[in-house]
Design a protein around this motif. Structure first.
Motif, mmCIF file in Angstrom:
data_model
loop_
_atom_site.group_PDB
_atom_site.id
_atom_site.type_symbol
_atom_site.label_atom_id
_atom_site.label_comp_id
_atom_site.label_asym_id
_atom_site.label_seq_id
_atom_site.Cartn_x
_atom_site.Cartn_y
_atom_site.Cartn_z
ATOM 1 N N GLY A 116 0.797 -1.255 -0.088
ATOM 2 C CA GLY A 116 -0.152 0.015 0.161
ATOM 3 C C GLY A 116 0.711 1.164 0.067
ATOM 4 O O GLY A 116 0.155 2.463 0.247
ATOM 5 N N TRP A 184 -3.328 -2.681 -1.134
ATOM 6 C CA TRP A 184 -4.257 -1.853 -0.836
ATOM 7 C C TRP A 184 -4.136 -1.077 0.277
ATOM 8 O O TRP A 184 -2.950 -1.425 1.088
ATOM 9 C CB TRP A 184 -5.685 -2.580 -0.730
ATOM 10 C CG TRP A 184 -5.551 -3.480 0.498
ATOM 11 C CD1 TRP A 184 -5.608 -3.521 1.722
ATOM 12 C CD2 TRP A 184 -4.768 -4.809 0.229
ATOM 13 N NE1 TRP A 184 -5.438 -4.634 2.419
ATOM 14 C CE2 TRP A 184 -5.142 -5.483 1.558
ATOM 15 C CE3 TRP A 184 -4.699 -5.825 -0.823
ATOM 16 C CZ2 TRP A 184 -4.563 -7.073 1.804
ATOM 17 C CZ3 TRP A 184 -4.175 -7.124 -0.370
ATOM 18 C CH2 TRP A 184 -4.165 -7.632 0.790
ATOM 19 N N TYR A 185 -4.920 -0.085 0.525
ATOM 20 C CA TYR A 185 -4.463 0.859 1.792
ATOM 21 C C TYR A 185 -5.974 1.178 2.432
ATOM 22 O O TYR A 185 -6.920 1.014 1.609
ATOM 23 C CB TYR A 185 -3.552 2.004 1.704
ATOM 24 C CG TYR A 185 -3.769 2.794 0.521
ATOM 25 C CD1 TYR A 185 -4.932 3.762 0.301
ATOM 26 C CD2 TYR A 185 -3.280 2.632 -0.909
ATOM 27 C CE1 TYR A 185 -5.388 4.411 -0.779
ATOM 28 C CE2 TYR A 185 -3.444 3.471 -2.011
ATOM 29 C CZ TYR A 185 -4.574 4.234 -2.036
ATOM 30 O OH TYR A 185 -4.801 5.037 -3.068
ATOM 31 N N CYS A 189 -10.252 0.613 -2.646
ATOM 32 C CA CYS A 189 -10.103 -0.773 -3.231
ATOM 33 C C CYS A 189 -8.598 -0.812 -4.049
ATOM 34 O O CYS A 189 -8.140 0.375 -4.238
ATOM 35 C CB CYS A 189 -11.276 -1.146 -4.015
ATOM 36 S SG CYS A 189 -11.558 -0.299 -5.487
ATOM 37 N N VAL A 190 -8.255 -2.069 -4.535
ATOM 38 C CA VAL A 190 -7.166 -2.100 -5.160
ATOM 39 C C VAL A 190 -7.422 -1.535 -6.511
ATOM 40 O O VAL A 190 -8.403 -1.463 -7.350
ATOM 41 C CB VAL A 190 -6.942 -3.675 -5.502
ATOM 42 C CG1 VAL A 190 -5.762 -3.660 -6.427
ATOM 43 C CG2 VAL A 190 -6.593 -4.340 -4.253
ATOM 44 N N ALA A 229 -4.332 -12.101 -2.102
ATOM 45 C CA ALA A 229 -4.023 -11.636 -0.543
ATOM 46 C C ALA A 229 -3.627 -12.821 0.211
ATOM 47 O O ALA A 229 -3.157 -12.341 1.574
ATOM 48 C CB ALA A 229 -5.590 -11.197 0.001
ATOM 49 N N TYR A 234 1.763 -9.679 -0.171
ATOM 50 C CA TYR A 234 0.298 -9.179 -0.001
ATOM 51 C C TYR A 234 -0.074 -9.526 1.671
ATOM 52 O O TYR A 234 -0.853 -8.867 2.123
ATOM 53 C CB TYR A 234 -0.553 -9.370 -0.950
ATOM 54 C CG TYR A 234 -0.077 -9.108 -2.336
ATOM 55 C CD1 TYR A 234 -0.303 -7.860 -2.926
ATOM 56 C CD2 TYR A 234 0.598 -10.032 -2.972
ATOM 57 C CE1 TYR A 234 -0.088 -7.532 -4.152
ATOM 58 C CE2 TYR A 234 0.984 -9.473 -4.314
ATOM 59 C CZ TYR A 234 0.865 -8.334 -4.995
ATOM 60 O OH TYR A 234 1.345 -8.134 -6.190
ATOM 61 N N ASN A 237 0.066 -7.367 4.527
ATOM 62 C CA ASN A 237 -0.506 -5.934 4.462
ATOM 63 C C ASN A 237 -2.021 -6.152 5.488
ATOM 64 O O ASN A 237 -2.548 -6.780 5.184
ATOM 65 C CB ASN A 237 -0.930 -5.762 2.880
ATOM 66 C CG ASN A 237 -1.719 -4.331 2.902
ATOM 67 O OD1 ASN A 237 -1.866 -3.696 4.072
ATOM 68 N ND2 ASN A 237 -1.880 -3.712 1.899
ATOM 69 N N ASP A 239 -3.625 -3.833 6.734
ATOM 70 C CA ASP A 239 -4.854 -2.799 6.536
ATOM 71 C C ASP A 239 -6.205 -3.431 6.311
ATOM 72 O O ASP A 239 -6.109 -4.481 5.523
ATOM 73 C CB ASP A 239 -4.162 -1.956 5.579
ATOM 74 C CG ASP A 239 -3.715 -0.692 6.061
ATOM 75 O OD1 ASP A 239 -3.315 -0.731 7.047
ATOM 76 O OD2 ASP A 239 -3.232 0.281 5.266
ATOM 77 N N ASP A 240 -7.212 -2.748 6.704
ATOM 78 C CA ASP A 240 -8.390 -3.120 6.512
ATOM 79 C C ASP A 240 -8.792 -2.880 4.986
ATOM 80 O O ASP A 240 -8.333 -1.761 4.398
ATOM 81 C CB ASP A 240 -9.367 -2.430 7.307
ATOM 82 C CG ASP A 240 -9.695 -2.892 8.515
ATOM 83 O OD1 ASP A 240 -9.175 -4.085 9.023
ATOM 84 O OD2 ASP A 240 -10.058 -2.080 9.474
ATOM 85 N N ARG A 241 -9.200 -3.845 4.342
ATOM 86 C CA ARG A 241 -9.392 -3.652 2.663
ATOM 87 C C ARG A 241 -10.860 -3.285 2.342
ATOM 88 O O ARG A 241 -11.757 -3.891 3.045
ATOM 89 C CB ARG A 241 -9.065 -5.014 2.149
ATOM 90 C CG ARG A 241 -9.055 -4.944 0.422
ATOM 91 C CD ARG A 241 -8.594 -6.202 0.077
ATOM 92 N NE ARG A 241 -9.636 -7.174 0.216
ATOM 93 C CZ ARG A 241 -10.615 -7.310 -0.500
ATOM 94 N NH1 ARG A 241 -10.903 -6.531 -1.508
ATOM 95 N NH2 ARG A 241 -11.248 -8.270 -0.100
ATOM 96 N N THR A 243 -13.723 -3.191 -0.328
ATOM 97 C CA THR A 243 -14.028 -4.060 -1.440
ATOM 98 C C THR A 243 -14.327 -3.032 -2.742
ATOM 99 O O THR A 243 -14.552 -1.892 -2.632
ATOM 100 C CB THR A 243 -15.046 -4.982 -1.253
ATOM 101 O OG1 THR A 243 -16.347 -4.185 -1.088
ATOM 102 C CG2 THR A 243 -14.993 -5.766 0.186
#
Length: 307
Positions: A116, A184-185, A189-190, A229, A234, A237, A239-241, A243
């Motif tokens: 992220g 992601w961060y 979303c991605v 993920a 990945y 990572n 962080d809460d993702r 969607t």
């Protein structure tokens, strides 16, 4: 629009030209990139004409976000030292009115790495997954509900430039980048950011002048993101993702909204991903992403459906 923003768009930049080795295909994704690049060269040498395609709706305009750097390197391989799932991104830029390819356009892409973090802004961190303290303002990208306090664009904090690059469309409107699947961060979303510039001049120093006719973002379906993920790096990572459906920038219109068409081995995404999309632009328009993006059309077409 501020004078500074106008200067960044109208004047454009001299893009630093890197050596030919930067476009070479290496590692796990090498074969994919080599084949795509060879395909572009083949068309330039008089390959068969492309099959005619239906006209596309305008691809959705979005905010630029604060982390665009107007001095990216002229290159197709933007990976540098970033670890991640190899991603081959193949775009076709067309005039949405005539369906004709937009040749010699300058296409910029930039995105965060697997955990992220954006190059040029490592001090910003990513809210928990990367190189610096957690930010106290809007999440990196700054585009959940408009520009962050103090203006839309933030000045870089360091000299890193991984996962950023500029390349020109060929005579059929195609451009291909070799990169890695983004992470992601918090709050987004991605995605991958993109700009398309036209009417500029390609020189030995790079690309100068012209206008920005499109500023957008590309998105990944949930199945591919969930598959990524569980792969290193990945998986680190935390962080809460957000969607795809929860994201406030993706407009839900499928390919018209920037949803990429993906191909990969469903049993092992780590082998690499091919992503493609036709980007419909208005070469006469100016869409620099620093204002309020136009609202998506209420109508739909077969070309704008999700895939």
């Amino acid at each position: 629009m501020t004078a500074n923003q106008q200067g960044r768009d109208v004047t454009r930049r001299k893009v630093v030209v890197v050596g030919a080795g930067a476009a070479a295909a290496v590692g796990l994704g090498g074969a994919m990139a080599a084949n795509a690049f060879a395909g572009e060269q083949g068309r330039k040498r008089g390959g068969p004409a492309p099959v005619p395609e239906e006209c596309y709706l305008l691809t959705s305009e979005t905010t630029e976000g604060p982390y665009y750097i107007d001095a990216d390197k002229l290159r197709r391989d933007v990976t540098e030292d970033r670890e991640g799932i190899p991603l081959l991104l193949r775009l076709k830029v067309i005039d949405n009115e005539t369906c004709r390819p937009v040749r010699d356009a300058a296409v910029d892409i930039w995105h965060c790495d697997a955990v992220g973090v954006y190059s040029g802004y490592e001090d910003m961190g990513n809210g928990g997954g990367g190189g610096g303290p957690a930010p106290t303002g809007p999440p990196p990208g700054g585009d959940l509900s408009g520009p962050p306090p103090g203006g839309g664009h933030q000045e870089p904090t360091d000299d890193t430039r991984y996962l950023r690059g500029t390349w020109r469309t060929d005579r059929q409107g195609f451009v291909t980048f070799k990169t890695v699947f983004p992470g992601w961060y918090l709050g987004r979303c991605v995605h991958i950011h993109v700009k398309v510039h036209v009417n500029g001049e390609w020189t030995d120093a790079g690309y100068e002048g012209g206008t920005t006719c499109h500023t957008g973002q590309f998105f990944f379906d949930e199945e591919s993101v969930l598959a990524s993920a569980v792969v290193e790096p990945y998986v680190s990572n935390t962080d809460d993702r957000t969607t795809l459906d929860e994201d406030t920038i993706y407009d839900g219109s499928g390919t018209q909204g920037g949803l990429l068409k993906l191909r990969y081995d469903k049993r092992d995404i780590a082998k690499g991903v091919r992503a493609s999309l036709t980007v419909g632009v208005d070469p006469e328009a100016t869409n620099d992403g620093t204002g309020t993006p136009p609202q998506p059309s209420a109508s739909a077409s077969p070309s704008a459906s999700a895939s």
